[in-house]
Design a protein around this motif. Structure first.
Motif, PDB file in Angstrom:
ATOM      1  N   LYS A 166       0.821  -1.215   0.000  1.00 51.95           N
ATOM      2  CA  LYS A 166       0.000   0.000   0.000  1.00 51.95           C
ATOM      3  C   LYS A 166       0.851   1.260   0.000  1.00 51.95           C
ATOM      4  CE  LYS A 166      -4.159  -1.121   2.361  1.00 51.95           C
ATOM      5  NZ  LYS A 166      -4.727  -1.537   3.557  1.00 51.95           N
ATOM      6  N   VAL A 167       1.932   1.220   0.760  1.00 51.86           N
ATOM      7  CA  VAL A 167       2.791   2.401   0.868  1.00 51.86           C
ATOM      8  C   VAL A 167       3.588   2.596  -0.419  1.00 51.86           C
ATOM      9  CG1 VAL A 167       4.564   3.522   2.246  1.00 51.86           C
ATOM     10  CG2 VAL A 167       2.974   1.957   3.325  1.00 51.86           C
ATOM     11  N   LEU A 168       4.134   1.496  -0.935  1.00 52.90           N
ATOM     12  CA  LEU A 168       4.908   1.592  -2.172  1.00 52.90           C
ATOM     13  C   LEU A 168       4.062   2.167  -3.305  1.00 52.90           C
ATOM     14  CD1 LEU A 168       6.903  -1.745  -2.166  1.00 52.90           C
ATOM     15  CD2 LEU A 168       7.857   0.538  -2.224  1.00 52.90           C
ATOM     16  N   LYS A 169       2.775   1.798  -3.327  1.00 51.09           N
ATOM     17  CA  LYS A 169       1.918   2.265  -4.413  1.00 51.09           C
ATOM     18  C   LYS A 169       1.739   3.787  -4.399  1.00 51.09           C
ATOM     19  CE  LYS A 169      -1.191  -1.142  -3.918  1.00 51.09           C
ATOM     20  NZ  LYS A 169      -2.352  -2.012  -4.138  1.00 51.09           N
ATOM     21  N   GLU A 170       1.948   4.401  -3.244  1.00 54.36           N
ATOM     22  CA  GLU A 170       1.877   5.869  -3.210  1.00 54.36           C
ATOM     23  C   GLU A 170       2.906   6.480  -4.162  1.00 54.36           C
ATOM     24  OE1 GLU A 170       2.414   7.164   0.826  1.00 54.36           O
ATOM     25  OE2 GLU A 170       0.708   5.990   1.542  1.00 54.36           O
ATOM     26  N   GLY A 171       4.029   5.784  -4.309  1.00 54.13           N
ATOM     27  CA  GLY A 171       5.082   6.281  -5.183  1.00 54.13           C
ATOM     28  C   GLY A 171       4.646   6.347  -6.642  1.00 54.13           C
ATOM     29  N   LEU A 172       3.662   5.527  -7.005  1.00 55.26           N
ATOM     30  CA  LEU A 172       3.213   5.501  -8.397  1.00 55.26           C
ATOM     31  C   LEU A 172       2.616   6.836  -8.828  1.00 55.26           C
ATOM     32  CD1 LEU A 172       1.557   1.973  -8.379  1.00 55.26           C
ATOM     33  CD2 LEU A 172       3.632   2.629  -9.605  1.00 55.26           C
ATOM     34  N   TYR A 173       2.062   7.584  -7.866  1.00 50.70           N
ATOM     35  CA  TYR A 173       1.546   8.894  -8.273  1.00 50.70           C
ATOM     36  C   TYR A 173       2.304  10.058  -7.642  1.00 50.70           C
ATOM     37  CZ  TYR A 173      -1.310   8.138  -4.060  1.00 50.70           C
ATOM     38  OH  TYR A 173      -1.731   7.847  -2.797  1.00 50.70           O
ATOM     39  N   GLU A 174       3.188   9.742  -6.683  1.00 52.25           N
ATOM     40  CA  GLU A 174       3.917  10.840  -6.051  1.00 52.25           C
ATOM     41  C   GLU A 174       5.292  11.049  -6.665  1.00 52.25           C
ATOM     42  OE1 GLU A 174       4.240  10.032  -1.918  1.00 52.25           O
ATOM     43  OE2 GLU A 174       2.237  10.794  -1.497  1.00 52.25           O
ATOM     44  N   ASP A 175       5.853  10.007  -7.217  1.00 58.72           N
ATOM     45  CA  ASP A 175       7.240  10.075  -7.634  1.00 58.72           C
ATOM     46  C   ASP A 175       7.346   9.852  -9.142  1.00 58.72           C
ATOM     47  OD1 ASP A 175       9.985   9.781  -7.990  1.00 58.72           O
ATOM     48  OD2 ASP A 175      10.242   8.867  -6.016  1.00 58.72           O
ATOM     49  N   ILE A 176       7.209  10.943  -9.860  1.00 58.77           N
ATOM     50  CA  ILE A 176       7.177  10.875 -11.321  1.00 58.77           C
ATOM     51  C   ILE A 176       8.433  10.185 -11.845  1.00 58.77           C
ATOM     52  CG2 ILE A 176       6.934  12.269 -13.421  1.00 58.77           C
ATOM     53  CD1 ILE A 176       4.825  13.361 -11.840  1.00 58.77           C
ATOM     54  N   GLU A 177       9.553  10.535 -11.203  1.00 57.60           N
ATOM     55  CA  GLU A 177      10.817  10.027 -11.699  1.00 57.60           C
ATOM     56  C   GLU A 177      10.937   8.508 -11.581  1.00 57.60           C
ATOM     57  OE1 GLU A 177      15.354  11.007 -10.466  1.00 57.60           O
ATOM     58  OE2 GLU A 177      13.848  12.577 -10.219  1.00 57.60           O
ATOM     59  N   ASN A 178      10.371   7.960 -10.518  1.00 60.55           N
ATOM     60  CA  ASN A 178      10.556   6.526 -10.273  1.00 60.55           C
ATOM     61  C   ASN A 178       9.342   5.666 -10.570  1.00 60.55           C
ATOM     62  OD1 ASN A 178      13.311   6.365  -9.224  1.00 60.55           O
ATOM     63  ND2 ASN A 178      12.535   7.689  -7.598  1.00 60.55           N
ATOM     64  N   LYS A 179       8.260   6.291 -11.027  1.00 52.98           N
ATOM     65  CA  LYS A 179       7.020   5.507 -11.093  1.00 52.98           C
ATOM     66  C   LYS A 179       7.117   4.273 -11.999  1.00 52.98           C
ATOM     67  CE  LYS A 179       4.354   8.491 -14.272  1.00 52.98           C
ATOM     68  NZ  LYS A 179       4.754   7.991 -15.545  1.00 52.98           N
ATOM     69  N   ASP A 180       7.885   4.398 -13.079  1.00 53.10           N
ATOM     70  CA  ASP A 180       7.992   3.233 -13.955  1.00 53.10           C
ATOM     71  C   ASP A 180       8.738   2.080 -13.288  1.00 53.10           C
ATOM     72  OD1 ASP A 180       6.577   4.522 -15.904  1.00 53.10           O
ATOM     73  OD2 ASP A 180       8.371   5.396 -16.831  1.00 53.10           O
ATOM     74  N   LYS A 181       9.742   2.444 -12.515  1.00 48.52           N
ATOM     75  CA  LYS A 181      10.487   1.406 -11.781  1.00 48.52           C
ATOM     76  C   LYS A 181       9.613   0.792 -10.694  1.00 48.52           C
ATOM     77  CE  LYS A 181      15.331   1.796 -12.382  1.00 48.52           C
ATOM     78  NZ  LYS A 181      15.710   3.132 -12.884  1.00 48.52           N
ATOM     79  N   ILE A 182       8.813   1.631 -10.044  1.00 54.48           N
ATOM     80  CA  ILE A 182       7.933   1.092  -9.001  1.00 54.48           C
ATOM     81  C   ILE A 182       6.906   0.158  -9.629  1.00 54.48           C
ATOM     82  CG2 ILE A 182       6.338   1.666  -7.129  1.00 54.48           C
ATOM     83  CD1 ILE A 182       7.663   4.470  -7.069  1.00 54.48           C
TER      84      ILE A 182
END
Ligand code: ADP
Ligand code: MG
Length: 615
Positions: A373-389
């Motif tokens: 659940k927490v990692l998925k926050e990165g999918l919309y918060e972290d533009i730079e890393n979203k593809d890696k996430i």
């Protein structure tokens, strides 16, 4: 001496009891807690001394443990920053400040089981209070750097504490005096204390000296920070002990990342990815748990920006020589160098997780269950890393009935499929029994079932994975008739849709729906509701409604299965019964989507009317 007595804040006594009773067999940890506090205090003094020389200790820093075996008194003396009278009251008078009630609730849920207590205590850091596991009286004497006054704090750990100014003379620092309980006299034995230091506190970077009754002084720890050693010199057990003792954890880490970087950015990281989530993972006040050191001097353990918030469950050490010691916290926090280091830590963690994902499905899924659940926050918060996430996320596959990666979904798409089909729902059970799935089931096309509230958000934010759109199947915009093996009967079924029923239903439902259409995707169920053009994903709409009671949502389209027996019965019914049956079908479709009936009273009347007719 001028003393006042104060009772503990509400609930403190209760918590102390839990601590003392549940951790009984683990009371060894009291020493590591007190030693880590002593070390923190020395580090704080060093840090403040950078900008105010007069606070510094002119002698060598150390922690002394004085054991009086006869009287069963153990004293722990540090040369740290010390505490004023007020600070004594604030830091030792309250306990688990922010989380008291949450703590108790969790405890009750867990039936006071020992393991739960362990993890919880780790999470709350009731560190100092662990002294009461072994002592029935604790006396603290402390002199703050830059002052002359010695202050005292004393408590039995049950009723309250007394606090005041003491006449005793003492160098700057803190002395913790433990009056051991009868059944804890083992801790008055120097050998026992030595063994505990070796086990839990060897890494403390200041000498820990034991002073026995005969006056002999012996340094017990090796006093090298573990992260400065090379990985080949550190055993798995040592890594784990350090993780447990420094971060108050009791589990084995899921992964340990120990690296040194040299070149333009010089830093060492020792990061731990835990196995179990702390209870406060979603508390907005929660700080990250990375201890930042600049050139071995401890700076902070709650600095924002060391690690992105979607990795906030990671614990560990960052030690760098690339930052300047003589700057304020705020300046460290906003320093571009720290940003660069943070980026590189993030990359390391992501690549480690990817490795784990490939290596061991079962272990990774357990980790995912805790932190996904927490990692998925990165999918919309972290533009730079979203593809890696996106490469390391796992989602429940309807077809395989287990967690899969987006990559493996894409690999098993059927001929002609260029969309990633998803269905969001409150629970997996609800998703699995949804009429929306029927067409997909019949054609063997996989659908990803998503049950976290943020799933609707990140899919609509990300829009695509490997250039394939996410399509929420509770919306209308897709046609699976031509996907996969197109059999003649499929095409036929799709073409032979009987349009005789839609006018009757439209007439009966009136304003309740935007439109009524014949479906190509229903097999067993008579009807389903889909969002109209421009409508939102159902689950997303529900979240918006929960946040804003005035949010109306959009009207839905009712899709009907013209091959269904119930639908075929419609033309023969009276117009009254047609209305009732259509309304029941409409409400039932809502219920299957996890909604309440739009009009419960009418719904129950309609059911009775139909029931009477059948009877
Ligand atoms: P934590 O260490 O997680 O903050 P503790 O219960 O171990 O929680 O300690 C509470 C606080 O008491 C510390 O944060 C610190 O401010 C203060 N404290 C404890 N021991 C010492 C010490 N030896 N010297 C100075 N301050 C101390
Ligand atoms: Mg502590």
């Amino acid at each position: 001496m001028n003393t006042y007595t104060q009772t503990f804040e509400a609930d403190t006594g209760k918590i102390l009891n839990i601590v003392i009773n549940s951790l009984y067999s683990d009371r060894d940890i009291f020493l590591r807690e007190l030693l880590s506090n002593a070390s923190d205090a020395i580090q704080k003094r060093k840090f403040l001394g950078q900008t105010n020389q007069s606070l510094l200790n002119n002698d060598a820093d150390s922690i002394e443990i004085i054991i009086n075996t006869k009287k069963k008194i153990v004293e722990i003396v540090d040369t740290g920053i010390g505490l004023t009278e007020n600070e004594l009251a604030e830091t030792l008078g309250t306990i688990a400040k922010s989380g008291t009630s949450a703590f108790l609730q969790e405890m009750e849920g867990e039936e006071n089981s020992k393991d739960a207590a362990k993890t919880l205590i780790g999470q709350f850091g009731v560190g100092f209070y662990s002294a009461f596991m072994v002592a029935d009286k604790v006396k603290v004497l402390s002199r703050k750097a830059g002052t002359k006054q010695v202050n005292s704090w004393e408590s039995d750990g049950q009723s309250g504490f007394s606090i005041g100014k003491s006449d005793e003379k003492q160098a700057v620092g803190t002395k913790i005096k433990l009056f051991l309980k009868k059944d804890a006299k083992e801790f008055a034995a120097p050998d026992k204390i030595k063994a505990l230091i070796k086990k839990y506190s060897d890494h403390i970077s200041f000498p820990i000296n034991i002073k026995e009754a005969d006056g002999e002084i012996e340094q017990v720890n090796s006093a090298t920070a573990i992260w400065t050693k090379s990985a080949s010199q550190i055993s798995k057990e040592e890594y784990k002990d350090f993780y447990n003792s420094t971060f108050g954890t009791f589990d084995e880490p899921f992964a340990t990342l120990h690296n040194k970087s040299e070149g333009t950015l010089e830093f060492t990281n020792l990061l731990y990815i835990p196995k179990t989530a702390p209870f406060d993972l979603f508390d907005p006040e929660r700080k990250t748990k990375i201890n930042l050191y600049i050139n071995r001097v401890f700076i902070s353990n709650d600095l924002d920006g060391v690690i992105p918030t979607w990795l906030r469950f990671i614990k560990g050490i960052l030690d760098t020589t690339s930052l300047d010691l003589n700057v304020s916290r705020e300046m460290v926090q906003n320093n571009p160098v720290l940003k660069k280091i943070s980026k590189s830590l993030t990359k390391r963690v992501l690549s480690e997780l990817k490795k784990r994902l490939k290596k061991d499905d079962e272990a990774y899924d357990a980790f995912w269950g805790q932190f996904g659940k927490v990692l998925k926050e990165g999918l919309y918060e972290d533009i730079e890393n979203k593809d890696k996430i996106a490469e390391i996320i796992k989602v429940h596959s309807f077809k395989e009935d287990k967690l899969i990666t987006l990559q493996s979904y894409v690999e098993s798409m059927v001929d002609g499929q260029d969309k990633i089909f998803i269905l969001t729902a409150d629970t997996l059970a609800q998703a699995k029994s949804s009429p929306h799935l029927e067409g997909f089931k019949a054609k063997g096309i996989d659908v990803l079932l998503m049950t976290d509230p943020i799933d609707a958000f990140w899919t609509s934010q990300m829009k695509t994975f490997q250039e394939k759109d996410f399509v929420s199947i509770s919306r209308e915009k897709y046609d699976i008739a031509k996907l996969g093996d197109v059999k003649d009967e499929d095409v036929e079924a799709a073409q032979s849709n009987d349009e005789t029923y839609t006018p009757i239903i439209k007439e009966s439902l009136g304003d309740l729906v935007e439109d009524v259409k014949t479906s190509k995707n229903l097999v067993d169920s008579p009807v389903r509701l889909v969002a109209g053009e421009g409508g939102l994903d159902f689950n997303l709409e529900r979240i918006l409604k929960a946040q804003n009671p005035d949010f109306e949502g959009s009207k839905k389209i009712l899709e009907i299965n013209s091959n269904h027996e119930l639908i075929k019965k419609l033309p023969a019914l009276t117009s009254e019964l047609q209305k009732s049956l259509c309304r029941v079908l409409f409400e039932q479709a809502r219920i299957l989507d996890g909604e309440m009936p739009s009009d419960s009273q009418q719904f129950s009347k309609d059911l009775i009317a139909i029931g009477l007719k059948l009877g």
